[in-house]
Design a protein around this motif. Sequence first.
Motif, PDB file in Angstrom:
ATOM      1  N   PRO A  53       0.778  -1.361   0.152  1.00  0.00           N
ATOM      2  CA  PRO A  53       0.022   0.391  -0.058  1.00  0.00           C
ATOM      3  C   PRO A  53       0.741   1.202  -0.420  1.00  0.00           C
ATOM      4  CG  PRO A  53       0.168  -1.071   2.522  1.00  0.00           C
ATOM      5  CD  PRO A  53       0.881  -2.198   1.356  1.00  0.00           C
ATOM      6  N   GLY A  54       0.401   2.331  -0.860  1.00  0.00           N
ATOM      7  CA  GLY A  54       1.242   3.493  -0.965  1.00  0.00           C
ATOM      8  C   GLY A  54       2.657   3.233  -1.697  1.00  0.00           C
ATOM      9  N   ARG A  55       3.191   2.625  -2.329  1.00  0.00           N
ATOM     10  CA  ARG A  55       3.455   2.751  -2.708  1.00  0.00           C
ATOM     11  C   ARG A  55       4.683   1.341  -3.397  1.00  0.00           C
ATOM     12  NH1 ARG A  55       9.491   5.788  -2.756  1.00  0.00           N
ATOM     13  NH2 ARG A  55       9.964   5.961  -4.510  1.00  0.00           N
ATOM     14  N   ASP A  56       4.534   1.625  -5.277  1.00  0.00           N
ATOM     15  CA  ASP A  56       5.310   0.629  -5.062  1.00  0.00           C
ATOM     16  C   ASP A  56       6.834  -0.730  -5.198  1.00  0.00           C
ATOM     17  OD1 ASP A  56       6.161  -1.750  -7.899  1.00  0.00           O
ATOM     18  OD2 ASP A  56       4.362  -2.288  -7.938  1.00  0.00           O
ATOM     19  N   GLY A  57       7.142  -1.838  -5.184  1.00  0.00           N
ATOM     20  CA  GLY A  57       7.937  -2.396  -4.440  1.00  0.00           C
ATOM     21  C   GLY A  57       8.824  -2.313  -5.232  1.00  0.00           C
ATOM     22  N   LEU A  58       8.656  -2.346  -6.958  1.00  0.00           N
ATOM     23  CA  LEU A  58      10.115  -2.178  -7.864  1.00  0.00           C
ATOM     24  C   LEU A  58      10.221  -0.405  -7.920  1.00  0.00           C
ATOM     25  CD1 LEU A  58       8.405  -4.443 -10.580  1.00  0.00           C
ATOM     26  CD2 LEU A  58      10.152  -4.487  -9.670  1.00  0.00           C
ATOM     27  N   ASP A  59       9.192   0.907  -7.939  1.00  0.00           N
ATOM     28  CA  ASP A  59       9.515   2.198  -7.895  1.00  0.00           C
ATOM     29  C   ASP A  59      10.872   2.520  -5.963  1.00  0.00           C
ATOM     30  OD1 ASP A  59       9.588   4.216  -8.796  1.00  0.00           O
ATOM     31  OD2 ASP A  59       7.929   5.070  -6.426  1.00  0.00           O
ATOM     32  N   ILE A  60       9.958   1.356  -5.411  1.00  0.00           N
ATOM     33  CA  ILE A  60      10.871   1.676  -4.244  1.00  0.00           C
ATOM     34  C   ILE A  60      12.694   0.980  -4.467  1.00  0.00           C
ATOM     35  CG2 ILE A  60      11.225   0.513  -1.523  1.00  0.00           C
ATOM     36  CD1 ILE A  60       8.102   0.637  -1.071  1.00  0.00           C
ATOM     37  N   CYS A  61      12.157  -0.049  -4.967  1.00  0.00           N
ATOM     38  CA  CYS A  61      13.913  -0.462  -5.097  1.00  0.00           C
ATOM     39  C   CYS A  61      13.960   0.281  -6.172  1.00  0.00           C
ATOM     40  CB  CYS A  61      13.336  -2.095  -6.318  1.00  0.00           C
ATOM     41  SG  CYS A  61      15.378  -2.719  -5.683  1.00  0.00           S
ATOM     42  N   ARG A  62      14.267   1.243  -7.113  1.00  0.00           N
ATOM     43  CA  ARG A  62      14.993   1.850  -7.573  1.00  0.00           C
ATOM     44  C   ARG A  62      15.233   3.221  -7.139  1.00  0.00           C
ATOM     45  NH1 ARG A  62      10.386   3.153 -10.859  1.00  0.00           N
ATOM     46  NH2 ARG A  62      11.121   1.675 -12.601  1.00  0.00           N
ATOM     47  N   GLU A  63      14.391   3.974  -6.080  1.00  0.00           N
ATOM     48  CA  GLU A  63      15.291   4.607  -5.480  1.00  0.00           C
ATOM     49  C   GLU A  63      15.966   4.038  -4.085  1.00  0.00           C
ATOM     50  OE1 GLU A  63      13.525   8.417  -2.667  1.00  0.00           O
ATOM     51  OE2 GLU A  63      11.703   7.051  -3.545  1.00  0.00           O
ATOM     52  N   GLU A 103      16.422  -6.542 -13.042  1.00  0.00           N
ATOM     53  CA  GLU A 103      17.856  -5.268 -13.581  1.00  0.00           C
ATOM     54  C   GLU A 103      17.343  -4.445 -12.496  1.00  0.00           C
ATOM     55  OE1 GLU A 103      15.302  -4.753 -16.734  1.00  0.00           O
ATOM     56  OE2 GLU A 103      16.282  -7.059 -17.896  1.00  0.00           O
ATOM     57  N   LEU A 104      16.766  -4.014 -11.730  1.00  0.00           N
ATOM     58  CA  LEU A 104      16.634  -2.909 -10.907  1.00  0.00           C
ATOM     59  C   LEU A 104      17.670  -3.020 -10.007  1.00  0.00           C
ATOM     60  CD1 LEU A 104      12.768  -1.735 -10.370  1.00  0.00           C
ATOM     61  CD2 LEU A 104      14.537  -0.393 -12.216  1.00  0.00           C
ATOM     62  N   GLY A 105      18.570  -3.710  -9.075  1.00  0.00           N
ATOM     63  CA  GLY A 105      19.513  -4.142  -8.508  1.00  0.00           C
ATOM     64  C   GLY A 105      18.991  -4.831  -7.207  1.00  0.00           C
ATOM     65  N   ALA A 106      18.038  -5.933  -7.618  1.00  0.00           N
ATOM     66  CA  ALA A 106      17.607  -6.295  -6.807  1.00  0.00           C
ATOM     67  C   ALA A 106      18.791  -7.425  -6.317  1.00  0.00           C
ATOM     68  CB  ALA A 106      15.882  -7.285  -6.550  1.00  0.00           C
ATOM     69  N   ASP A 107      18.820  -8.007  -5.244  1.00  0.00           N
ATOM     70  CA  ASP A 107      20.259  -9.356  -5.255  1.00  0.00           C
ATOM     71  C   ASP A 107      18.878 -10.462  -5.461  1.00  0.00           C
ATOM     72  OD1 ASP A 107      22.485  -7.327  -4.051  1.00  0.00           O
ATOM     73  OD2 ASP A 107      20.939  -6.471  -3.308  1.00  0.00           O
ATOM     74  N   ASP A 108      17.782 -10.805  -5.192  1.00  0.00           N
ATOM     75  CA  ASP A 108      17.622 -12.013  -5.004  1.00  0.00           C
ATOM     76  C   ASP A 108      15.829 -11.724  -5.021  1.00  0.00           C
ATOM     77  OD1 ASP A 108      17.477 -14.827  -5.506  1.00  0.00           O
ATOM     78  OD2 ASP A 108      17.826 -15.179  -3.729  1.00  0.00           O
ATOM     79  N   TYR A 109      15.048 -13.485  -4.896  1.00  0.00           N
ATOM     80  CA  TYR A 109      13.849 -12.846  -5.142  1.00  0.00           C
ATOM     81  C   TYR A 109      12.654 -13.889  -5.274  1.00  0.00           C
ATOM     82  CZ  TYR A 109      10.046  -9.935  -8.332  1.00  0.00           C
ATOM     83  OH  TYR A 109       9.277 -10.027  -9.080  1.00  0.00           O
ATOM     84  N   ILE A 110      12.138 -13.866  -4.058  1.00  0.00           N
ATOM     85  CA  ILE A 110      10.872 -14.744  -3.524  1.00  0.00           C
ATOM     86  C   ILE A 110      10.005 -15.094  -3.782  1.00  0.00           C
ATOM     87  CG2 ILE A 110      10.840 -16.927  -1.354  1.00  0.00           C
ATOM     88  CD1 ILE A 110      13.472 -14.947  -0.618  1.00  0.00           C
ATOM     89  N   CYS A 111       9.618 -16.051  -4.230  1.00  0.00           N
ATOM     90  CA  CYS A 111       8.022 -15.820  -4.694  1.00  0.00           C
ATOM     91  C   CYS A 111       7.228 -16.845  -3.541  1.00  0.00           C
ATOM     92  CB  CYS A 111       7.991 -16.560  -5.768  1.00  0.00           C
ATOM     93  SG  CYS A 111       8.394 -15.575  -7.373  1.00  0.00           S
ATOM     94  N   LYS A 112       5.884 -15.878  -3.264  1.00  0.00           N
ATOM     95  CA  LYS A 112       5.259 -16.577  -2.084  1.00  0.00           C
ATOM     96  C   LYS A 112       4.348 -17.626  -2.644  1.00  0.00           C
ATOM     97  CE  LYS A 112       4.831 -12.326  -0.046  1.00  0.00           C
ATOM     98  NZ  LYS A 112       3.742 -10.847   0.198  1.00  0.00           N
ATOM     99  N   PRO A 113       3.758 -18.648  -2.217  1.00  0.00           N
ATOM    100  CA  PRO A 113       4.043 -18.801  -0.728  1.00  0.00           C
ATOM    101  C   PRO A 113       6.086 -19.106  -0.743  1.00  0.00           C
ATOM    102  CG  PRO A 113       2.454 -20.554  -1.660  1.00  0.00           C
ATOM    103  CD  PRO A 113       2.695 -19.489  -2.564  1.00  0.00           C
ATOM    104  N   PHE A 114       5.829 -19.183   0.768  1.00  0.00           N
ATOM    105  CA  PHE A 114       7.959 -19.277   0.787  1.00  0.00           C
ATOM    106  C   PHE A 114       7.937 -19.969   2.533  1.00  0.00           C
ATOM    107  CE2 PHE A 114       7.675 -14.998   0.789  1.00  0.00           C
ATOM    108  CZ  PHE A 114       8.009 -14.430   2.360  1.00  0.00           C
ATOM    109  N   SER A 115       8.825 -20.845   2.395  1.00  0.00           N
ATOM    110  CA  SER A 115       9.011 -21.080   3.805  1.00  0.00           C
ATOM    111  C   SER A 115       9.749 -19.951   4.421  1.00  0.00           C
ATOM    112  CB  SER A 115       9.881 -22.754   3.747  1.00  0.00           C
ATOM    113  OG  SER A 115      11.029 -22.672   4.738  1.00  0.00           O
TER     114      SER A 115
END
Length: 229
Positions: free
Chosen positions: A63-73, A99-111
């Motif tokens: 809510p409030g702001r998208d995660g990709l936009d946050i990652c970019r900033e 590409e925006l600079g995230a080091d890893d990516y985990i998809c839900k549902p996850f342990s």
Amino acid sequence: MNTMPDAVARILLVEDEPKLASLVGDYLQAAGYAWHWVADGREAVPVAMAERPDLILLDLMLPGRDGLDICRELRSLSDVPIIMLTARVDEIDRLLGLELGADDYICKPFSPREVVARVKAILRRSRASAEHNHASLRINEETHSAVFHGVMLELTPVEFRLLKTLAASPGRVFSRDRLLDNLYMDHRVVTDRTVDSHIKNLRRKLEQAAPGQEPIRSIYGVGYKLEID
């Protein structure tokens, strides 16, 4: 909400699902990490800049702001490791996040155990490259990024390798031949004046990031050295 003492690795968890945040937080705490929870995307960057966590777990849908936009900033301000958490499994989203600079990516549902394992792995890699980080200069080999006095540098691959070589031993004078050995991965044959050209471009970018600073010094007849805090 946990505080972030300096004695342990500090994790910022940006997640809008309270139950999931609490569960992940419990596992992080059990693994010996301090953690801080933010539920609103608009708070993520201010909190990250104020708390300076060692790693950020960042949900994509907030809510409030998208995660990709946050990652970019965040990536424009810091090289803090970022693991993105998302229910989206679309490949485009996944690639865009990286590409925006995230080091890893985990998809839900996850342990939660998987999250902790990923956190440990990335923190290990981050600490392994810590010798290239200084008060005014931070180099992240995983994201191929460099931040000088808080400004993200737009470097070519050759400029990045050149800066990394100089930053590995601040104050040490490197000959042109030694620098050439580290510039081109295909070991192409070039003149030593090629180094001068790349040094000129790199020096300009560093001085644009921090006007009045001259971190790269020329040693007449010998080569170059990097002087930083």
